[in-house]
Write a protein that holds these residues in place. Structure first.
Motif, short mmCIF file in Angstrom:
data_model
loop_
_atom_site.label_atom_id
_atom_site.label_comp_id
_atom_site.label_asym_id
_atom_site.label_seq_id
_atom_site.Cartn_x
_atom_site.Cartn_y
_atom_site.Cartn_z
N PRO A 65 0.84 -1.20 0.00
CA PRO A 65 0.00 0.00 0.00
C PRO A 65 0.88 1.25 0.00
O PRO A 65 2.00 1.24 0.53
CB PRO A 65 -0.78 -0.11 1.32
N ILE A 105 -2.15 -0.37 8.56
CA ILE A 105 -0.71 -0.46 8.28
C ILE A 105 0.05 -0.71 9.57
O ILE A 105 0.97 -1.54 9.61
CB ILE A 105 -0.22 0.79 7.54
N TYR A 134 0.78 -10.58 3.87
CA TYR A 134 -0.41 -10.36 3.04
C TYR A 134 -0.86 -11.61 2.31
O TYR A 134 -2.04 -11.93 2.24
CB TYR A 134 -0.17 -9.27 1.99
#
Length: 77
Positions: free
Chosen positions: A14, A46, A72
């Motif tokens: 991201p 985050i 992830y």
């Protein structure tokens, strides 16, 4: 089978995580990455993901990005 390069790991993060890594002076430990993220106003998601990083020293942004990629995507079997 196509092999990913280290720079692709960073590109997949991201934007907020990319900016945090760009602002770091390596080598750093996980707690330093989290502290920098908090200072820069990182989103809670985050911060949570950075908290999942293994507690070790990281020598460059690519090492952090690779660990985040495993978080992830999961570790391949």
């Amino acid at each position: 089978m196509e092999k990913e390069t280290k720079s692709e790991f960073i590109a997949e993060l991201p934007m907020g995580a990319q900016k945090i890594l760009q602002s770091m002076d390596f080598p750093v430990k996980r707690n330093e990455i989290i502290a920098q993220a908090k200072k820069s106003g990182a989103l809670p998601d985050i911060l949570r993901e950075l908290g999942l990083l293994p507690d070790k020293q990281y020598n460059n942004a690519e090492e952090v990005a690779k660990e985040l990629h495993m978080i992830y995507m999961g570790v391949p079997s």
